[in-house]
Design a protein around this motif. Structure first.
Motif, short mmCIF file in Angstrom:
data_model
loop_
_atom_site.label_atom_id
_atom_site.label_comp_id
_atom_site.label_asym_id
_atom_site.label_seq_id
_atom_site.Cartn_x
_atom_site.Cartn_y
_atom_site.Cartn_z
N VAL A 185 9.37 0.83 5.54
CA VAL A 185 8.53 1.59 6.47
C VAL A 185 7.08 1.13 6.43
CG1 VAL A 185 9.99 3.63 6.36
CG2 VAL A 185 7.99 3.47 4.88
N SER A 186 6.69 0.48 5.34
CA SER A 186 5.30 -0.01 5.27
C SER A 186 5.04 -0.99 6.41
CB SER A 186 5.05 -0.68 3.93
OG SER A 186 5.71 -1.93 3.88
N ILE A 187 6.05 -1.76 6.78
CA ILE A 187 5.90 -2.73 7.87
C ILE A 187 5.68 -2.00 9.19
CG2 ILE A 187 6.96 -4.70 9.04
CD1 ILE A 187 6.32 -5.14 6.05
N VAL A 188 6.49 -0.94 9.39
CA VAL A 188 6.33 -0.14 10.61
C VAL A 188 4.91 0.43 10.68
CG1 VAL A 188 7.18 1.88 11.88
CG2 VAL A 188 8.77 0.47 10.56
N ALA A 189 4.47 0.96 9.54
CA ALA A 189 3.14 1.56 9.49
C ALA A 189 2.08 0.50 9.80
CB ALA A 189 2.89 2.17 8.12
N GLU A 190 2.26 -0.69 9.27
CA GLU A 190 1.27 -1.74 9.49
C GLU A 190 1.23 -2.22 10.94
OE1 GLU A 190 0.70 -3.88 5.14
OE2 GLU A 190 2.02 -4.80 6.61
N THR A 191 2.39 -2.24 11.60
CA THR A 191 2.37 -2.65 13.01
C THR A 191 1.59 -1.63 13.85
OG1 THR A 191 4.43 -1.52 13.48
CG2 THR A 191 4.60 -3.85 12.89
N LEU A 192 1.63 -0.35 13.40
CA LEU A 192 0.92 0.68 14.17
C LEU A 192 -0.53 0.81 13.76
CD1 LEU A 192 3.56 3.56 14.26
CD2 LEU A 192 2.73 2.22 16.20
N GLY A 193 -0.79 0.83 12.45
CA GLY A 193 -2.12 1.24 12.01
C GLY A 193 -2.73 0.36 10.95
N ALA A 194 -2.79 -0.95 11.17
CA ALA A 194 -3.47 -1.80 10.21
C ALA A 194 -4.03 -3.02 10.93
CB ALA A 194 -2.53 -2.23 9.10
N SER A 195 -5.05 -3.62 10.34
CA SER A 195 -5.58 -4.85 10.93
C SER A 195 -5.40 -6.01 9.96
CB SER A 195 -7.05 -4.66 11.29
OG SER A 195 -7.74 -4.12 10.19
N SER A 196 -4.44 -5.85 9.06
CA SER A 196 -4.07 -6.94 8.15
C SER A 196 -2.69 -6.62 7.61
CB SER A 196 -5.08 -7.02 7.00
OG SER A 196 -5.10 -5.79 6.30
N GLY A 197 -2.11 -7.58 6.88
CA GLY A 197 -0.79 -7.33 6.30
C GLY A 197 0.33 -7.92 7.12
N ILE A 198 1.51 -7.93 6.49
CA ILE A 198 2.66 -8.58 7.11
C ILE A 198 3.04 -7.91 8.43
CG2 ILE A 198 5.11 -9.18 6.80
CD1 ILE A 198 4.57 -9.39 3.81
N GLY A 199 3.03 -6.58 8.45
CA GLY A 199 3.39 -5.84 9.66
C GLY A 199 2.46 -6.17 10.82
N TYR A 200 1.17 -6.22 10.49
CA TYR A 200 0.17 -6.54 11.52
C TYR A 200 0.42 -7.94 12.08
CZ TYR A 200 -4.32 -7.92 13.49
OH TYR A 200 -5.31 -8.40 14.32
N ARG A 201 0.68 -8.92 11.19
CA ARG A 201 0.93 -10.30 11.62
C ARG A 201 2.21 -10.39 12.45
NH1 ARG A 201 -3.86 -12.39 11.49
NH2 ARG A 201 -4.83 -12.06 9.46
N LEU A 202 3.18 -9.60 12.07
CA LEU A 202 4.45 -9.58 12.83
C LEU A 202 4.19 -9.15 14.28
CD1 LEU A 202 7.16 -8.06 10.49
CD2 LEU A 202 7.47 -10.04 11.96
N ARG A 203 3.41 -8.08 14.42
CA ARG A 203 3.15 -7.59 15.78
C ARG A 203 2.33 -8.60 16.57
NH1 ARG A 203 -0.64 -2.67 17.00
NH2 ARG A 203 -2.04 -4.43 16.85
N GLN A 204 1.35 -9.18 15.87
CA GLN A 204 0.51 -10.20 16.51
C GLN A 204 1.37 -11.35 17.04
OE1 GLN A 204 -2.33 -12.14 13.92
NE2 GLN A 204 -4.02 -11.36 15.15
N ALA A 205 2.28 -11.83 16.17
CA ALA A 205 3.15 -12.94 16.56
C ALA A 205 4.04 -12.54 17.72
CB ALA A 205 3.99 -13.40 15.37
N ALA A 206 4.53 -11.31 17.68
CA ALA A 206 5.40 -10.84 18.76
C ALA A 206 4.62 -10.73 20.07
CB ALA A 206 6.00 -9.48 18.40
N ASP A 207 3.36 -10.22 20.00
CA ASP A 207 2.52 -10.10 21.20
C ASP A 207 2.26 -11.46 21.82
OD1 ASP A 207 2.46 -7.43 20.93
OD2 ASP A 207 0.43 -7.30 20.10
N LEU A 208 2.14 -12.48 20.97
CA LEU A 208 1.86 -13.84 21.46
C LEU A 208 3.14 -14.63 21.74
CD1 LEU A 208 -1.07 -14.67 19.01
CD2 LEU A 208 -1.27 -14.01 21.41
N VAL A 209 4.28 -13.92 21.65
CA VAL A 209 5.61 -14.53 21.82
C VAL A 209 5.79 -15.74 20.90
CG1 VAL A 209 7.42 -14.86 23.54
CG2 VAL A 209 5.23 -13.95 24.26
#
Lengths: 270, 248
Positions: A206-230
């Motif tokens: 769940v930390s990854i889920v939390a990071e995709t929603l509410g963080a500006s660093s971390g694996i979750g944040y990078r995952l969302r960034q990569a997904a946004d940039l396809v």
């Protein structure tokens, strides 16, 4: 007689070794089969939907070389550890308190049920409202996910304490603190450990889920960034990193620790 | 001096349905120093409750309990008393040595002294080779020896036993009888034990208290004057067993 015993022992050891070799072989076949399937599937699909294994491998190697990789990796790991550690301490203490007092146990049982029914994503949204884009958002979500699991297990553990052992301790006029450390703690420990292990796995996910929603660093944040940039190959690369991390933690820390702590049980089952 | 003395002790328990259940009525009992006393009777005669009263785990409603001529409530020397239960109650997460040392840990005996005393007791009960074994690795007889060792390590003057060997095989049971007699004589211990095995009572005890059930009362007290060791197959023992059976 002794010869027969030693022969039997040797064949037993051989059988064990054979089984181990067979297991390793099966694992290798599984990995090879998986890679093959992946390769075949990626042939007819565009890379932004399913990148080939070679491409993901390349993306992963590039990723490891970027300086932010280890900081992202580290910050996620740190958030999980902090959230989990607080959950372990709070969960264990509350579990013992609720187990020791029937009144408190009856009073708070519904609270636990409610906490368990709230999904981690909802905690993530609350965390975002309360803590904004900070470390505490992720830590809070990990805590809220892990703590009830540990609490429940420890609570259950207090109920399995053998009354006969406590009675025996009373014949020695053992103090309450000693009864707690010498009878309650060893009884609860296996259950605490099982709960903690489960909680750590859930917390990490769940930390990854939390990071995709509410963080500006971390694996979750990078995952969302990569997904946004396809950058699908990067999404895969991060995912593989996470899987590797969890397997490493499980086999390097948790399993050996469990084996060490509960050697008396292992011998029992042998 | 008597190590334990009960004077008209009575005890009732509140049953679940709210009714009073009288378990013991007007019990007199005297245990002289270095004697072995058996409490015998059918189930429901309050034998275990009586033992718990002597151990200070249960308070009587009537009567007096004197330990070394001191009223039980003022008695502070509980370390001189050990209690052995029907089940061995060994902690599965502790080795034999750790289980045996439990009482010393309770009394706060320092580690080095503890280790030395545990070693001596393990030798005494013949478990020195199994100090590091876990309970599930021991046979029934060995577990019983470990439980006996745990009771002896605190060097008690009084040993209380609640049907301690009833779950053992007959041959191992008689081995344990020999052990208890040997150690009691060696250490000058008094032993009070509960049993429903008449033969066990005759082989071990120099005084047998026969209890009558519902409520538990003393029906008669018998003295067994036979010399130790007593062979359960000898005619003298058989005769005493027969007489005791008749009075039950």
């Amino acid at each position: 007689m002794t010869l027969a015993v030693s022969v039997a022992r040797r064949t037993a050891r051989q059988a064990l070794q054979e089984r181990r070799v067979r297991l390793i072989l099966l694992r290798l076949i599984l990995v090879a089969g998986f890679l093959l399937l992946w390769q075949v599937a990626s042939l007819g699909t565009p890379a932004f939907i399913l990148p080939s294994p070679a491409r993901v491998w390349g993306a992963w190697r590039n990723l490891v070389e970027t300086p932010s990789f280890w900081t992202d990796f580290g910050i996620t790991f740190w958030r999980i550890i902090v959230g989990f550690s607080i959950a372990a301490v709070v969960g264990a203490v509350l579990g013992i308190v609720l187990g020791a007092s029937r009144l408190l146990g009856d009073l708070f049982e519904p609270v636990l049920v409610i906490i368990n029914t709230v999904s981690s994503s909802i905690w993530a949204i609350f965390a975002l409202i309360w803590f904004g884009l900070s470390n505490w958002t992720t830590i809070f979500v990990v805590f809220m996910t892990a703590m009830p699991l540990i609490l429940t297990n420890v609570w259950q553990g207090t109920r399995t304490v053998n009354r006969e052992y406590v009675e025996l301790a009373q014949t020695f006029r053992m103090s309450r603190t000693k009864v707690l450390t010498k009878i309650y703690l060893p009884t609860i420990l296996p259950l605490f450990f099982a709960g903690a292990r489960l909680a750590f796995g859930f917390g990490a996910r769940v930390s990854i889920v939390a990071e995709t929603l509410g963080a500006s660093s971390g694996i979750g944040y990078r995952l969302r960034q990569a997904a946004d940039l396809v950058q699908t190959d990067q999404v895969f690369a991060w995912t593989l990193t996470l899987v590797a991390l969890m397997i490493a933690l499980e086999s390097i820390i948790l399993k050996p620790l469990e084996r060490h702590l509960f050697s008396w049980r292992e011998r029992q089952s042998a | 001096m008597s190590v334990v003395r009960l004077e008209s002790v009575g005890k009732s328990f509140m049953r679940r349905d709210g009714e009073q259940l009288e378990v013991l009525r007007n019990i007199d009992l005297e245990v002289p120093e270095r004697s072995i006393v058996a409490l015998v009777g059918a189930s429901g005669c309050g034998k275990s409750t009586l033992l718990n009263i002597i151990a200070g785990l249960v308070q009587p409603d009537q009567g007096k309990v004197l330990l070394n001529d001191v009223p039980s409530r003022e008695f502070r020397d509980w370390r001189t008393m050990a209690y052995m239960f029907q089940e061995d109650r060994l902690f599965p997460w502790r080795t034999t040595a750790q289980n045996v040392g439990l009482g010393l840990e309770a009394f706060g005996v320092p580690r080095t002294e503890r280790r030395e005393r545990v070693r001596k007791v393990l030798e005494l009960v013949g478990l020195d080779k199994f100090a590091d074994a876990f309970p599930h690795e021991l046979s029934g007889g060995m577990r019983s020896r470990a439980a006996l060792g745990r009771s002896l390590v605190t060097e008690p003057a009084i040993l209380l036993m609640d049907e301690p060997f009833s779950k053992l095989d007959p041959s191992i049971r008689s081995q344990m009888h020999d052990e208890v007699l040997r150690i009691a004589a060696l250490k000058g211990m008094s032993v009070i034990f509960v049993t429903h095995d008449v033969e066990e009572a005759v082989v071990l005890a120099d005084k047998i208290v026969v209890l009558h059930p519902r409520p538990g009362r003393v029906r008669e007290t018998r003295t067994i004057a036979l010399p130790y060791p007593r062979n359960p197959l000898s005619p003298e023992v058989a005769e005493d067993v027969r007489l005791l059976r008749l009075s039950l």
